[in-house]
Design a protein around this motif. Structure first.
Motif, PDB file in Angstrom:
ATOM      1  N   ASP A  55       0.768  -1.145  -0.003  1.00 27.60           N
ATOM      2  CA  ASP A  55      -0.098   0.040   0.336  1.00 27.60           C
ATOM      3  C   ASP A  55       0.799   1.316   0.000  1.00 27.60           C
ATOM      4  OD1 ASP A  55      -2.192  -1.723   0.347  1.00 27.60           O
ATOM      5  OD2 ASP A  55      -2.107  -1.538   2.324  1.00 27.60           O
ATOM      6  N   GLU A  56       2.205   1.265   0.027  1.00 33.64           N
ATOM      7  CA  GLU A  56       3.043   2.219   0.191  1.00 33.64           C
ATOM      8  C   GLU A  56       3.154   3.010  -0.953  1.00 33.64           C
ATOM      9  OE1 GLU A  56       6.945   0.631   1.398  1.00 33.64           O
ATOM     10  OE2 GLU A  56       5.871  -0.397   3.003  1.00 33.64           O
ATOM     11  N   SER A  57       2.779   2.642  -2.184  1.00 34.02           N
ATOM     12  CA  SER A  57       3.081   3.569  -3.245  1.00 34.02           C
ATOM     13  C   SER A  57       2.028   3.222  -4.361  1.00 34.02           C
ATOM     14  CB  SER A  57       4.432   3.595  -3.804  1.00 34.02           C
ATOM     15  OG  SER A  57       4.715   2.339  -4.189  1.00 34.02           O
ATOM     16  N   THR A  81      -7.250  -3.023  -5.098  1.00 32.55           N
ATOM     17  CA  THR A  81      -8.380  -4.077  -4.554  1.00 32.55           C
ATOM     18  C   THR A  81      -9.299  -3.518  -3.353  1.00 32.55           C
ATOM     19  OG1 THR A  81      -6.939  -4.407  -2.235  1.00 32.55           O
ATOM     20  CG2 THR A  81      -6.384  -5.332  -4.401  1.00 32.55           C
ATOM     21  N   PRO A  82     -10.227  -4.605  -3.301  1.00 28.36           N
ATOM     22  CA  PRO A  82     -11.397  -4.051  -2.531  1.00 28.36           C
ATOM     23  C   PRO A  82     -10.705  -3.527  -0.818  1.00 28.36           C
ATOM     24  CG  PRO A  82     -12.312  -5.849  -3.456  1.00 28.36           C
ATOM     25  CD  PRO A  82     -10.840  -5.851  -3.961  1.00 28.36           C
ATOM     26  N   ARG A  83      -9.767  -4.449  -0.451  1.00 26.97           N
ATOM     27  CA  ARG A  83      -9.423  -4.037   0.715  1.00 26.97           C
ATOM     28  C   ARG A  83      -8.493  -2.819   0.839  1.00 26.97           C
ATOM     29  NH1 ARG A  83      -4.655  -3.535   2.983  1.00 26.97           N
ATOM     30  NH2 ARG A  83      -3.483  -4.112   1.177  1.00 26.97           N
ATOM     31  N   GLN A  84      -7.854  -2.622  -0.151  1.00 29.76           N
ATOM     32  CA  GLN A  84      -7.048  -1.247  -0.523  1.00 29.76           C
ATOM     33  C   GLN A  84      -8.117  -0.026  -0.501  1.00 29.76           C
ATOM     34  OE1 GLN A  84      -4.729  -2.442  -3.822  1.00 29.76           O
ATOM     35  NE2 GLN A  84      -2.962  -2.028  -2.570  1.00 29.76           N
ATOM     36  N   TRP A  85      -9.330  -0.447  -1.230  1.00 30.31           N
ATOM     37  CA  TRP A  85     -10.375   0.609  -1.318  1.00 30.31           C
ATOM     38  C   TRP A  85     -10.994   1.210   0.260  1.00 30.31           C
ATOM     39  CZ3 TRP A  85     -12.063   4.767  -3.107  1.00 30.31           C
ATOM     40  CH2 TRP A  85     -13.416   5.296  -2.776  1.00 30.31           C
ATOM     41  N   GLU A  86     -11.171   0.303   0.900  1.00 31.23           N
ATOM     42  CA  GLU A  86     -11.642   0.329   2.105  1.00 31.23           C
ATOM     43  C   GLU A  86     -10.846   1.217   3.065  1.00 31.23           C
ATOM     44  OE1 GLU A  86     -14.612  -0.188   3.424  1.00 31.23           O
ATOM     45  OE2 GLU A  86     -15.151  -1.140   1.395  1.00 31.23           O
ATOM     46  N   ALA A  87      -9.375   0.639   2.868  1.00 32.89           N
ATOM     47  CA  ALA A  87      -8.348   1.518   3.698  1.00 32.89           C
ATOM     48  C   ALA A  87      -8.281   3.113   3.301  1.00 32.89           C
ATOM     49  CB  ALA A  87      -7.066   0.980   3.648  1.00 32.89           C
ATOM     50  N   ILE A  88      -8.518   3.219   1.990  1.00 35.73           N
ATOM     51  CA  ILE A  88      -8.365   4.297   1.275  1.00 35.73           C
ATOM     52  C   ILE A  88      -9.500   5.407   1.723  1.00 35.73           C
ATOM     53  CG2 ILE A  88      -8.521   5.874  -0.836  1.00 35.73           C
ATOM     54  CD1 ILE A  88      -6.996   3.689  -2.253  1.00 35.73           C
ATOM     55  N   SER A  89     -10.824   4.572   1.846  1.00 31.34           N
ATOM     56  CA  SER A  89     -11.892   5.383   2.266  1.00 31.34           C
ATOM     57  C   SER A  89     -11.727   5.863   3.860  1.00 31.34           C
ATOM     58  CB  SER A  89     -13.152   4.364   2.048  1.00 31.34           C
ATOM     59  OG  SER A  89     -13.423   4.017   0.753  1.00 31.34           O
ATOM     60  N   ARG A  90     -11.154   5.051   4.427  1.00 32.22           N
ATOM     61  CA  ARG A  90     -10.978   5.499   6.025  1.00 32.22           C
ATOM     62  C   ARG A  90      -9.960   6.333   6.378  1.00 32.22           C
ATOM     63  NH1 ARG A  90     -11.572  -0.271   6.183  1.00 32.22           N
ATOM     64  NH2 ARG A  90      -9.462  -0.582   6.697  1.00 32.22           N
ATOM     65  N   GLY A  91      -9.109   6.816   5.036  1.00 35.70           N
ATOM     66  CA  GLY A  91      -7.969   7.424   5.177  1.00 35.70           C
ATOM     67  C   GLY A  91      -6.544   7.103   5.630  1.00 35.70           C
ATOM     68  N   GLU A  92      -6.641   5.656   5.471  1.00 35.15           N
ATOM     69  CA  GLU A  92      -5.497   4.884   6.203  1.00 35.15           C
ATOM     70  C   GLU A  92      -4.426   4.793   4.870  1.00 35.15           C
ATOM     71  OE1 GLU A  92      -7.121   1.243   7.547  1.00 35.15           O
ATOM     72  OE2 GLU A  92      -8.299   2.193   9.180  1.00 35.15           O
ATOM     73  N   ILE A  93      -4.713   4.810   3.839  1.00 36.17           N
ATOM     74  CA  ILE A  93      -3.804   4.708   2.507  1.00 36.17           C
ATOM     75  C   ILE A  93      -3.991   5.969   1.943  1.00 36.17           C
ATOM     76  CG2 ILE A  93      -3.155   3.395   0.396  1.00 36.17           C
ATOM     77  CD1 ILE A  93      -4.278   1.036   1.637  1.00 36.17           C
ATOM     78  N   PRO A  94      -3.051   6.818   1.575  1.00 35.97           N
ATOM     79  CA  PRO A  94      -3.102   7.932   0.968  1.00 35.97           C
ATOM     80  C   PRO A  94      -3.534   7.626  -0.743  1.00 35.97           C
ATOM     81  CG  PRO A  94      -0.771   7.637   1.226  1.00 35.97           C
ATOM     82  CD  PRO A  94      -1.440   6.612   2.185  1.00 35.97           C
ATOM     83  N   LEU A  95      -3.947   8.484  -1.169  1.00 36.76           N
ATOM     84  CA  LEU A  95      -4.143   8.545  -2.693  1.00 36.76           C
ATOM     85  C   LEU A  95      -2.751   9.083  -3.544  1.00 36.76           C
ATOM     86  CD1 LEU A  95      -7.818   9.756  -3.084  1.00 36.76           C
ATOM     87  CD2 LEU A  95      -6.957   7.434  -3.776  1.00 36.76           C
TER      88      LEU A  95
END
Length: 113
Positions: A55-57, A81-95
């Motif tokens: 998820d880093e880059s 992935t769906p998991r990454q999307w959920e983390a993006i939605s929560r602000g845990e992974i930056p766009l």
């Protein structure tokens, strides 16, 4: 030479539905127009058939379209992935830098077919 009007929103909708039509793993495609240049289309595609990677880059693919033509524009597609999307939605992974979820427009198979 006259500048050709470019309907970014209409073109983004067309691209989103094309991706949903040809990619069986694509579940939802988000059009992210916030802060994008006038001739740049940013799509985030939630895809169940891609490998869950780091998820880093998160980096979008750049599909230069009609390069050198009056309709020239940039199409950037970020597959997650769906998991990454959920983390993006929560602000845990930056766009990617400069991308934002504000004003995102979702396209999915139910509305596209």
């Amino acid at each position: 030479m006259a500048v050709v009007q470019f309907d970014r929103d209409s073109k983004a909708k067309w691209y989103a539905y094309q991706h949903l039509k040809v990619d069986p793993g694509a579940r939802t495609v988000y059009y992210l127009p916030a802060d994008a240049p006038d001739r740049e289309i940013r799509l985030l595609e939630v895809n169940t058939l891609i490998a869950d990677m780091t998820d880093e880059s998160l980096e979008p693919l750049d599909y230069g379209v009609d390069v050198g033509a009056e309709e020239e524009h940039k199409l950037l597609v970020l597959d997650v992935t769906p998991r990454q999307w959920e983390a993006i939605s929560r602000g845990e992974i930056p766009l990617p830098k400069g991308w934002a979820l504000e004003g995102a427009i979702a396209f999915n198979r139910r509305r596209g077919q």
